[in-house]
Design an enzyme around this catalytic site. Structure first.
Site, PDB file in Angstrom:
ATOM      1  N   VAL A   1       2.197   2.898  -2.509  1.00 28.79           N
ATOM      2  CA  VAL A   1       3.247   3.109  -3.498  1.00 28.79           C
ATOM      3  C   VAL A   1       2.700   3.814  -4.727  1.00 28.79           C
ATOM      4  O   VAL A   1       3.420   4.065  -5.680  1.00 28.79           O
ATOM      5  CB  VAL A   1       3.935   1.793  -3.922  1.00 28.79           C
ATOM      6  N   GLY A   2       1.424   4.114  -4.752  1.00 27.24           N
ATOM      7  CA  GLY A   2       0.893   4.931  -5.839  1.00 27.24           C
ATOM      8  C   GLY A   2       0.232   4.150  -6.947  1.00 27.24           C
ATOM      9  O   GLY A   2       0.119   4.628  -8.068  1.00 27.24           O
TER      10      GLY A   2
ATOM     11  N   PRO B   1       0.822  -1.202   0.000  1.00 28.59           N
ATOM     12  CA  PRO B   1       0.000   0.000   0.000  1.00 28.59           C
ATOM     13  C   PRO B   1       0.857   1.252   0.000  1.00 28.59           C
ATOM     14  O   PRO B   1       1.982   1.241   0.490  1.00 28.59           O
ATOM     15  CB  PRO B   1      -0.769  -0.091   1.329  1.00 28.59           C
TER      16      PRO B   1
ATOM     17  N   SER C   1       9.647 -19.826   3.569  1.00 32.37           N
ATOM     18  CA  SER C   1      10.951 -19.203   3.327  1.00 32.37           C
ATOM     19  C   SER C   1      11.758 -18.967   4.602  1.00 32.37           C
ATOM     20  O   SER C   1      12.882 -18.521   4.538  1.00 32.37           O
ATOM     21  CB  SER C   1      10.767 -17.882   2.581  1.00 32.37           C
TER      22      SER C   1
ATOM     23  N   LYS D   1      12.524  -8.177   0.246  1.00 31.30           N
ATOM     24  CA  LYS D   1      13.240  -8.667   1.426  1.00 31.30           C
ATOM     25  C   LYS D   1      14.565  -7.948   1.599  1.00 31.30           C
ATOM     26  O   LYS D   1      14.930  -7.563   2.724  1.00 31.30           O
ATOM     27  CB  LYS D   1      13.469 -10.171   1.308  1.00 31.30           C
TER      28      LYS D   1
ATOM     29  N   THR E   1      -2.964   3.240  -7.279  1.00 25.15           N
ATOM     30  CA  THR E   1      -4.255   3.778  -7.669  1.00 25.15           C
ATOM     31  C   THR E   1      -4.121   5.102  -8.422  1.00 25.15           C
ATOM     32  O   THR E   1      -4.743   5.314  -9.461  1.00 25.15           O
ATOM     33  CB  THR E   1      -5.139   3.973  -6.430  1.00 25.15           C
TER      34      THR E   1
END
Lengths: 135, 802
Positions: free
Chosen positions: B379-380, B377, B701, B744, B382
């Site tokens: 990060v632009g 969420p 992982s 990561k 939309t």
């Protein structure tokens, strides 16, 4: 309820209408003579159509608010004697028997001054109004 | 004739001496047989005389006496009935009047006097004369009787009131009859009863019984009348309603005509719709469907609910952009500029969009791609949709799918349902007004599904480039071409997207931003925007790079920039308060550096805790891939005296638990080589915990980290400082590759890690890793767990079997 106008129930007129369609019930078994009522400043004149009645058989009564005329009228029939005892009734329209008519009166009528006369088959009842100022 | 003084009485009732004229009924009476009627005492009844014998009776007897006996025939057909053929109970009547018609029929009016019982006939010719007796009636008495009489009178009054055609006089008569016997007789005479019924009542000398019997008849007739009246009213009401509506509609037409400027030119709604449909020019099949509905509409009155359903549908068809498409802006350079203006970096996405434009330029008929932007969420994703639409010069439509559970939201309701609507896709297309908008399907990973349907499956049709050229919305019921729409879906986490849906989309990963990216974004977009929003001019506030860096490092920990923007906003508000408090507006600008930030935002929220936490054996730093980007993860193992049991906690998913079990088995199998006495294991319990316990975690992982934690604990050797690791393990000790390397490593760099252990097979993902991150971290690629221990604990197994 005080009245200031005379009122007669229109029985003789409706009776004919009702006869044709409707079995009417009469409580008093009497018929009602037709009336005319005239009002003059000094009082009421009531004329009752009462032909063929002995004046002595007419009972006129006044009570506060009510005028009652009643009596008996015999059926007007010729004597069968002259015809050898044979007669048939072809038509019989004239009311006969006990009659009674009640007329509502205004309160102004001076009950003490009521008079009646019988003349030419008309019964006239004169109902004077009280002179103003008298209680 | 002289005058006579009128008698004057005041108190005596008027009718008291009415019986003075009581007619005496003789012992023998001429008997008038009648048919089809019953004369009752007290009634005045007209009787028509047709029979010669009856005429003879009247001719002969009336001159002597007006009283006759009226008896009803048992059989109507009988022409000259004898005394036995008459009911023996009848009424004595007084003939009041007599009128002859020209055809010799005689009409008499008879007043019924009282009940008589006929005895034997005195003579039979030319008419009947019979002996009669006049038995007394048995009068009713008692309270019950009085009540019955009252009830009878009440019901009779009701009956008279609702029976049509009864003169008002009847009511007056009814109320004036005091004697119960007379009351009953009056009602019998006037009720609509069969002759036999009337005769039965005439023969009833017990008044109480007669009253009860009459009461029954009155009740019955009352009920019948009430029913008839109700039916009558219902019929009248329905006619009245229809007439009223018709009348009002006519009036409405008249009013509309008056209101219109010119009655001739006034278009009906149907014509308007028809014209709009023709302008919209939908495909032939659609037009045929619309035409059919239009014809139905013309025949339906506007007040009908059906009317608005059909008109709503036709308006939708007329509004949909069947042929309207916006012209694409195919200037690649300009498009790139627009994308760069609004968003920093996001290189992959921009490149893909430019490629799409290029393809459009070369092949205008090509289908629109369906892109899916996956990333944390903030990060632009939309807002990227809007800039893509800007860059392409297309309309933008956004559809938030988060929480949508009902497939009808996507595909619409069937028109048969009241309040049916088209699905969101068609609605957005209608709003956009073109058939090639950029359509953003936001939060596609948060679609719900339950018994009402599965919206994700409905989306399959929408998103399949080979099917969506004929997308059928249930409401629309005709196909609409979605192939020119540029769909861009967004999601936070790929794992939550239904596989079938995922398969149809072109995935573009948007990884989280590095600190360096964030700094750039803050300087270029966030700081200017927050200054503007808080009413600060550049001259009033100077934000230094050190301030932004402090906020990024110590006040936020996120993949995107939302929290960063909020914190910058908080700083700006603090500055705004200072500026506004100063009297002199021309004071020196407020300088915001790291000190000022600490002053305004309070103590640091995130502290690097790596060093303190990893000093004891059994603690390892893992790397996790979460919906919000990457994160570092501590894995702790501890041992205590016990019986060789293992406990695993920290809200771990099944896969992660299995991974822990595998790590333990793997360690046991290698205990010898690592110089550990396996028998020791039976004497102690091991507890593996992954904080923070409140956050659910899953995935394989962390296998390497688990194994290392166990080894570190049991061998009693702490893990090297500032070392993080990720990778899946097999029971043979091999290290398998994992996903999310970029996130990561980013998280590792953010957390201050120096060295990262990665599976050998992830080496090819290094390309994606940000250059700044590469600078900060040292990467070690490992193939087996032994290499891991070597790096992490400095332990080398004695005998590697591989």
């Amino acid at each position: 309820m005080p009245r200031d106008k005379p009122a007669a129930e229109p029985a003789p007129i409706t009776a004919h209408v009702v006869y044709d369609t409707y079995a009417t019930f009469t409580v008093s078994r009497s018929w009602q003579p037709a009336v005319n009522i005239y009002e003059r400043p000094d009082g009421l004149r009531v004329c009752v159509e009462l032909a063929g009645v002995d004046k002595r058989q007419i009972d006129v009564r006044v009570e506060p608010g009510r005028l009652t005329i009643r009596g008996v009228r015999e059926a007007p029939e010729p004597s069968p004697r002259g015809a050898g005892g044979s007669m048939r009734i072809v038509c019989m329209e004239i009311d006969y028997g006990v009659f009674e008519r009640v007329i509502a009166l205004p309160d102004r009528v001076d009950l003490g001054g009521v008079t009646s006369t019988y003349r030419s088959g008309w019964l006239w009842v004169h109902l004077p109004y009280q002179v103003s100022g008298r209680p | 004739m002289g005058k006579k003084r009128a008698t004057r009485r005041t108190s005596e009732p008027v009718a008291a001496d009415a019986d003075s004229s009581q007619v005496v009924i003789p012992d023998t009476l001429p008997i008038l047989p009648v048919r089809g009627m019953v004369m009752l005492p007290g009634t005045i009844t007209p009787i028509t005389i047709g029979r010669p014998s009856s005429r003879k009776l009247l001719d002969d007897s009336l001159p002597q006496s007006k009283v006759i006996g009226v008896l009803t025939q048992r059989d109507e057909e009988q022409e000259e009935p004898g005394i036995e053929e008459l009911f023996n109970v009848g009424s004595a009547g007084l003939v009041l009047k007599l009128v002859r018609q020209p055809d010799e029929t005689v009409q008499i009016i008879v007043h019924g006097l009282r009940r008589v019982v006929a005895g034997e006939a005195v003579r039979e010719n030319p008419y009947l004369v019979a002996r009669v007796s006049t038995p007394d009636e048995k009068p009713g008495s008692g309270r019950g009787f009085a009540a019955a009489v009252n009830q009878l009178r009440d019901q009779a009054r009701e009956l008279i009131a609702i029976t049509p055609g009864v003169p008002e006089e009847a009511l007056r008569v009814l109320m004036n009859i005091d004697d119960p016997s007379n009351l009953a007789d009056f009602l019998v005479a006037n009720l609509n009863l069969e002759v036999e019924q009337k005769q039965d009542l005439l023969e009833e000398f017990d008044v109480a019984k007669r009253v009860r019997a009459v009461h029954r008849h009155v009740s019955t007739q009352l009920q019948i009348q009430q029913l008839q009246q109700k039916i009558q009213q219902d019929v009248q009401t329905s006619i009245g309603d229809a007439q009223r509506k018709f009348f009002l509609r006519e009036q409405l037409k008249a009013i509309q005509k008056e209101l219109g400027d010119d009655g001739e030119e006034e278009e009906s709604f149907v014509d308007q719709i028809r014209q709009r449909l023709e302008e919209a020019d939908p495909p032939e099949a659609v037009m045929a469907e619309a035409e059919r509905e239009l014809n139905r509409l013309a025949t339906i009155p506007p007040a009908s609910p059906e009317y608005s359903v059909i008109s709503g549908y036709l308006e939708l068809i007329a509004d949909l952009p069947w042929n309207i498409a916006s012209e694409d802006e195919l200037d690649l350079v300009k498009a790139r500029k627009v994308l760069d203006r609004d968003h920093f970096d996001l290189e992959k996405v921009k490149r893909r969009l430019i490629e799409y434009l290029a393809v459009r330029k070369l092949n205008p008929e090509g289908r629109g791609p369906i892109l899916c932007l996956v990333g944390p969420p903030g990060v632009g994703k939309t807002s990227l949709g809007q800039s893509v639409a800007d860059a392409l010069g297309r309309k933008f439509a956004r559809l938030s799918l988060g929480g949508i559970r009902d497939e009808a939201e996507v595909r619409g309701h069937r028109r048969t349902y009241i309040g049916a609507m088209p699905g969101r896709i068609i609605q957005e297309i209608r709003r956009a007004g073109t058939n090639n908008p950029v359509m953003m399907l936001d939060e596609v990973d948060k679609l719900g599904a339950d018994f009402r349907g599965d919206p994700a499956s409905a989306l399959l049709e929408v998103l399949d480039p080979r099917q969506n050229m004929a997308f059928v919305d249930r409401y629309l019921d005709v196909p609409f071409d979605l192939s020119q729409v540029l769909f861009i879906a967004t999601a936070n986490y790929m794992g939550n997207i239904p596989p079938a849906l995922l398969d149809r989309m072109e995935l573009i990963d948007i990884p989280g931003y590095t600190d360096h990216d964030k700094l750039a974004i803050a300087r270029k977009y966030l700081v200017p925007r927050q200054l503007r929003e808080n009413g600060l001019k550049a001259a009033q506030c100077k934000v230094y790079v050190s301030a932004v860096k402090t906020i990024i490092e110590h006040y936020t920990r996120e993949a995107g920039v939302r929290e960063l923007e909020r914190q910058i906003g908080a700083v700006c508000r603090g500055v705004a308060a200072t500026v506004a408090a100063k009297r002199n507006g021309r004071a020196k600008p407020v300088a915001v550096d790291d000190k000022k930030v600490r002053e305004l935002l309070g103590p640091e929220k995130f502290v690097r805790e790596l060093d303190t936490r990893t000093r004891t054996p059994g603690v390892v730093i893992g790397l996790a891939y979460t919906p919000t980007g990457g994160d570092v993860l501590f894995i702790e193992a501890t041992g205590y005296a016990g019986a060789g049991k293992v406990q695993i906690t920290g809200q771990l998913g099944e896969v992660m638990k299995e991974s822990a079990a595998a790590a333990l088995s793997l360690f046991k199998s290698r205990a010898d080589q690592l110089g550990y006495d396996a028998a020791q294991l039976a004497k102690q319990d091991i507890h593996i915990h992954v904080p923070a316990g409140a956050v659910p975690k899953d995935g394989p992982s962390a296998g390497v980290a688990m194994y290392t934690a166990i080894a570190s604990l049991l061998l009693g050797r702490p893990v090297r400082q500032r070392l993080a690791m990720t990778g899946e393990i097999t029971l043979r000790g091999r290290v398998l590759p994992i996903g999310g390397v970029k996130e990561k490593t980013l998280a590792a760099a953010r957390a201050g890690i120096k060295t990262v252990l990665l599976p050998e097979q992830n080496r090819r993902d290094m390309e994606e890793v940000d250059a700044k991150v590469k600078d900060k971290l040292t990467f070690r690629f490992v193939e087996s767990v032994d290499q891991v221990l070597q790096h992490a604990l400095g332990v080398k197994p004695a005998n590697i079997k591989a």
